[in-house]
Design a protein around this motif. Structure first.
Motif, PDB file in Angstrom:
ATOM      1  N   ALA A  95       0.681  -1.124   0.087  1.00 18.06           N
ATOM      2  CA  ALA A  95      -0.163  -0.084  -0.128  1.00 18.06           C
ATOM      3  C   ALA A  95       0.898   1.197  -0.063  1.00 18.06           C
ATOM      4  CB  ALA A  95      -1.141  -0.058   1.227  1.00 18.06           C
ATOM      5  N   ASP A 204      -3.930   4.931   7.756  1.00 17.34           N
ATOM      6  CA  ASP A 204      -4.501   3.513   7.584  1.00 17.34           C
ATOM      7  C   ASP A 204      -4.467   3.120   6.232  1.00 17.34           C
ATOM      8  OD1 ASP A 204      -5.187   2.946  10.155  1.00 17.34           O
ATOM      9  OD2 ASP A 204      -7.294   3.582  10.119  1.00 17.34           O
ATOM     10  N   THR A 205      -4.639   1.679   5.844  1.00 16.43           N
ATOM     11  CA  THR A 205      -4.508   1.219   4.596  1.00 16.43           C
ATOM     12  C   THR A 205      -6.024   0.855   3.966  1.00 16.43           C
ATOM     13  OG1 THR A 205      -2.346   0.412   4.932  1.00 16.43           O
ATOM     14  CG2 THR A 205      -3.904  -0.698   3.203  1.00 16.43           C
ATOM     15  N   ALA A 207      -8.015  -0.797   0.551  1.00 16.04           N
ATOM     16  CA  ALA A 207      -7.760  -1.445  -0.495  1.00 16.04           C
ATOM     17  C   ALA A 207      -8.826  -0.982  -1.668  1.00 16.04           C
ATOM     18  CB  ALA A 207      -8.327  -3.149  -0.325  1.00 16.04           C
ATOM     19  N   LEU A 228      -4.086   0.409  -1.434  1.00 11.77           N
ATOM     20  CA  LEU A 228      -3.622  -0.918  -1.857  1.00 11.77           C
ATOM     21  C   LEU A 228      -4.525  -1.392  -3.024  1.00 11.77           C
ATOM     22  CD1 LEU A 228      -1.806  -3.294  -0.898  1.00 11.77           C
ATOM     23  CD2 LEU A 228      -3.706  -4.144   0.488  1.00 11.77           C
ATOM     24  N   ALA A 247      -4.818  -9.336   2.208  1.00  9.98           N
ATOM     25  CA  ALA A 247      -5.260  -9.271   3.579  1.00  9.98           C
ATOM     26  C   ALA A 247      -4.226 -10.367   4.196  1.00  9.98           C
ATOM     27  CB  ALA A 247      -6.711  -9.951   3.771  1.00  9.98           C
ATOM     28  N   TYR A 250      -0.615  -8.552   4.089  1.00  8.64           N
ATOM     29  CA  TYR A 250      -0.302  -7.164   4.777  1.00  8.64           C
ATOM     30  C   TYR A 250      -1.040  -6.911   6.107  1.00  8.64           C
ATOM     31  CZ  TYR A 250       1.947  -5.927   0.187  1.00  8.64           C
ATOM     32  OH  TYR A 250       2.449  -6.032  -0.890  1.00  8.64           O
ATOM     33  N   ILE A 253      -5.984  -4.064   6.881  1.00  6.66           N
ATOM     34  CA  ILE A 253      -6.517  -3.362   5.726  1.00  6.66           C
ATOM     35  C   ILE A 253      -8.030  -2.762   6.375  1.00  6.66           C
ATOM     36  CG2 ILE A 253      -7.879  -3.535   3.435  1.00  6.66           C
ATOM     37  CD1 ILE A 253      -6.007  -5.981   2.697  1.00  6.66           C
ATOM     38  N   LYS A 254      -8.230  -1.540   6.390  1.00  6.65           N
ATOM     39  CA  LYS A 254      -9.248  -1.083   7.051  1.00  6.65           C
ATOM     40  C   LYS A 254     -10.525  -1.258   6.301  1.00  6.65           C
ATOM     41  CE  LYS A 254      -8.561  -0.061  11.314  1.00  6.65           C
ATOM     42  NZ  LYS A 254      -7.158   0.390  11.561  1.00  6.65           N
ATOM     43  N   VAL A 256     -12.417  -1.739   2.102  1.00 14.49           N
ATOM     44  CA  VAL A 256     -12.282  -2.015   0.690  1.00 14.49           C
ATOM     45  C   VAL A 256     -13.222  -1.112   0.053  1.00 14.49           C
ATOM     46  CG1 VAL A 256     -13.545  -4.082   0.781  1.00 14.49           C
ATOM     47  CG2 VAL A 256     -12.088  -3.521  -1.230  1.00 14.49           C
ATOM     48  N   CYS A 282     -14.952 -10.038   3.853  1.00 14.56           N
ATOM     49  CA  CYS A 282     -14.729  -8.734   4.892  1.00 14.56           C
ATOM     50  C   CYS A 282     -15.210  -8.851   6.196  1.00 14.56           C
ATOM     51  CB  CYS A 282     -15.550  -7.590   4.191  1.00 14.56           C
ATOM     52  SG  CYS A 282     -14.699  -7.043   2.583  1.00 14.56           S
ATOM     53  N   ILE A 287     -12.896  -6.246   7.755  1.00 17.83           N
ATOM     54  CA  ILE A 287     -12.502  -5.181   6.644  1.00 17.83           C
ATOM     55  C   ILE A 287     -13.780  -4.533   6.380  1.00 17.83           C
ATOM     56  CG2 ILE A 287     -11.868  -4.597   4.338  1.00 17.83           C
ATOM     57  CD1 ILE A 287      -9.936  -7.245   4.674  1.00 17.83           C
TER      58      ILE A 287
END
Lengths: 484, 484
Positions: A95, A204-205, A207, A228, A247, A250, A253-254, A256, A282, A287
């Motif tokens: 990311a 935060d990341t 997707a 990402l 996922a 990494y 992931i907060k 998508v 998710c 996520i």
């Protein structure tokens, strides 16, 4: 354009013949009935029979041969190679903070400096395709009947009538929402901002699909979030396998962000099974799932497909949508239903921009409650389909060997893959010198993967100017490809 | 209410007599001319003479004595003790993350659960004080003449006509702005969000007035910023000395947000010399100066005072303003001119909510370009002044000994200091049980300093219901004060 009539007769007949060709009942090379036969067969005037044939011709399904009549032909676009599917088992890039502002600023600055004659970079239909008259009439009526719209404070969450209509229409996409679970926003872009602010903190990341529309990358960059990029199929959208792999690789992931229907720019449509798996994934991984539903009503389908939100049993799906592309580009109407983040999103909306003005909501709500809205959508879809096909036909005809294209089942635009090594930046520059503005692929990803793509708008009625511009573009692409 | 007429005759005459009393030409206890004399003196009807006397009476400048006529009196409110000036040389508390959302949520939840009969917690004038008819007419006309308002994309930065009017009116406040330096926003609250996002990152410290309106504290909290509360005078606004001290003590203040005119809730007005010093201080210390200009047009003055921005030579001042309180609460119209951050603010606006819809801008711009706008403002100011004074008079009459009040020179509200130890939370609770909603002081600061204050709206025509509510409130405050 009136929105209260159905398709003209010649268009209905053209659809009939097109169906026969697609079904194989009429083969390429076969002679179509003569104008005289068509008049008798369908009990229509010469003018209608002629319009029928010319429509088939301009849509690429027939060709006129001198003194012999019209013959069935296979549109050239159907012979184009489709794009590759992405490798789902390749590790996504880590990311990163986006860097898109400088690229967009550069794009905007060059556009401003140039003398743009034809703008193919937008994602929007021509003004005449929107029901402006009906909306203006509804808004004028609302102004007359409701003085409080101007001097009173707008209601919390948005106009109750409008929210009721939105909640009711959501049922067709499988969502059960009370009007109080619908929060009206300034377009889908504000809805996306609120969704991301509700679930993520700076750093935060998030997707995202790759490629994705640069508006989303800008939002991420401005909120200090990392993108990402998840491989995405031009046909079936986000690769669930790739998201799973990301996922695992990494972690953390907060959220998508997904455009399930007519993804921008790909035009992909996620199968229901994918949407369901995505919801489960998710949920399992914690996520947040943000669904951007901007384009669904532009699908070539009478019934909308199910929204991702329709499978949401835990409140983990945030549904964002907009009227901007489908009803009225001049009205900034979007909405959000944020599941378990609803209270936080309401607070953020209040803190960010307070409640929306009522007038346009009232006008839109009134129009959308009538059958005229669905008739408008049908007409819009029909026009867009023809425009997409004619654009695709021109690309097949004018663009260099090796150009690839997937014809999306709806929407406003085409995503075109130029031959490998043909840099969209060069095509963009050369086209701009000729007054033609396109959206170069490098705007749609942080990686270099989209650099040899172009996004072309199909929202305007296809005419000689557009045809000429596509011919010019094809020539430019050919030169760039040969030099590469 | 028509906005095209000037003040009625009896009000003009009342202003004349009031002037004579304020100047000392007529002393308390003196007998006013009889109704008959007034009729002859001013060549008016009995009804006008009577309205004149009753206006003086209700504004607190005269009292009727049976069979003797009207006598000059000193309004009780003028006998109230003013609030203390803040100590500028006391160290401000360290900056903190705000914590206001939970207090506001609690406030909102209690309000929703209660049966509110009279809402004195807002900061807004009654709908009849706004020129709804003229605005509706202008918007209806715009809808008729400009179909592109619905189907076309709203222009960058906002409607050019509206921005031109705003830039023109800014000249009267000493600002020289081109229309392209004006960016239209969804109210002042969006402008403040953009300003703060442009100059600060999450975790940064922002200096604010103490007390300040909770809307600003909410914005800071939601953006992850820390609030450094600077002592603020109920008369002259933000203490420049205190800000200097804070900058020396804590360093690294990223921005200061100031409401120079009719600060909310204090009603203070910064003298020009203070504004100049503030500009210099911020320039020298590298502190971005964000000016919130929401209330200036509600000052009891024909000419607006100079905006802080008018002294800005370096682009360090971000000017934010709104039409919400002064023109139309139903239209979400604000604007920002962001000095050296203009490009970044434009980008953030685009990314956050795109361009604003045009219709309300067109209507407002058309109305504001005519003399009717200034006539509307004069009438609104006159009405608010009377309502503030009558509210203050009722506070003087009904509230317990030790209540303090500064009468602000304009605006929609009064900030009332209850006797020491009289907790506004208790007054708020007890009043809500009687159906009266007030804004308790604890919403206006993170510290406990405002806990014994109330903010009361004066935007509605003063009537028996309001008078009764103020009497009830005074009784409650008295009980709470005695129990303290």
């Amino acid at each position: 354009m009136s929105t209260t009539t159905t398709l003209p007769l010649y268009r209905q007949l053209a659809a009939h013949y097109r169906g026969a060709i697609e079904a194989g009942s009429l083969q390429p090379g076969a002679r179509l009935p003569s104008l005289r036969s068509l008049m008798q067969l369908h009990d229509v005037s010469l003018s209608t029979a002629l319009q029928l044939c010319r429509t088939l011709e301009s849509d690429g399904w027939a060709e006129a041969r001198e003194r012999s009549g019209y013959f069935v032909r296979r549109p050239q676009r159907l012979g184009m190679a489709p794009m590759d599917e992405p490798d789902a088992d390749v590790q996504p890039d880590p990311a990163q903070y986006v860097g898109i502002h400088s690229r967009v600023s550069d794009f905007v600055a060059r556009r401003r400096a140039a003398d743009v004659k034809l703008n193919l970079s937008i994602a929007r239909a021509a003004p005449q395709f929107y029901p402006a008259d009906a909306l203006r009439a509804a808004m004028t009526r609302a102004l007359r009947l409701h003085p409080e719209l101007v001097a009173g404070v707008p209601p919390l969450r948005g106009d109750p009538q409008f929210r009721t209509v939105l909640a009711k229409r959501a049922v067709a996409a499988g969502m059960v929402l009370s009007p109080d679970e619908v929060l009206v926003t300034n377009g889908c872009i504000e809805a996306l901002n609120l969704a991301l602010r509700a679930v993520a903190q700076p750093g935060d990341t998030i997707a995202v699909e790759s490629p994705t529309f640069y508006g989303l990358l800008q939002v991420l960059e401005s909120l200090g979030l990392r993108a990402l990029e998840i491989p995405t199929s031009p046909q079936t959208g986000l690769s669930i396998e790739a998201l799973e792999l990301a996922a695992r690789t990494y972690g953390d992931i907060k959220a998508v962000v997904v455009v399930p229907h007519l993804q921008n720019p790909l035009g992909s449509v996620m199968p229901d099974a994918h949407k369901q798996r995505l919801v489960q994934l998710c949920d399992a991984q914690g996520i947040a799932l943000i669904e951007d539903d901007t384009y669904t009503e532009l699908l070539d389908a009478e019934q909308p497909p199910r929204a991702i939100k329709s499978w949401d049993a835990t409140g983990n799906v945030i549904h964002c949508a907009s009227m901007h592309k489908i009803l009225a580009p001049g009205l900034r109407l979007g909405w959000i239903s944020a599941g378990r983040w609803q209270a936080r999103v309401e607070m953020l909306k209040y803190t960010q921009s307070r409640n929306n003005e009522v007038l346009s909501q009232r006008g839109a709500g009134e129009f959308m409650a009538t059958g005229a809205y669905d008739r408008h959508l049908r007409r819009l879809r029909t026009a867009l389909r023809s425009q997409r096909e004619r654009t695709a036909e021109a690309i097949a005809k004018y663009f260099p060997e090796g150009t690839r294209l997937n014809l999306p089942p709806g929407g406003l635009q085409l995503w075109v893959e130029l031959p490998a090594g043909c840099a969209s930046a060069q095509v963009f520059d050369a086209a701009l010198q000729q007054g033609i503005l396109v959206a170069p692929g490098f705007l749609f990803s942080n990686s270099a993967r989209s650099d040899h793509f172009l996004r072309l708008n199909c929202g305007w009625p296809y005419d000689a100017e557009i045809d000429g511009a596509l011919r010019t573009l094809g020539g430019i692409a050919g030169q760039v490809a040969r030099a590469a």
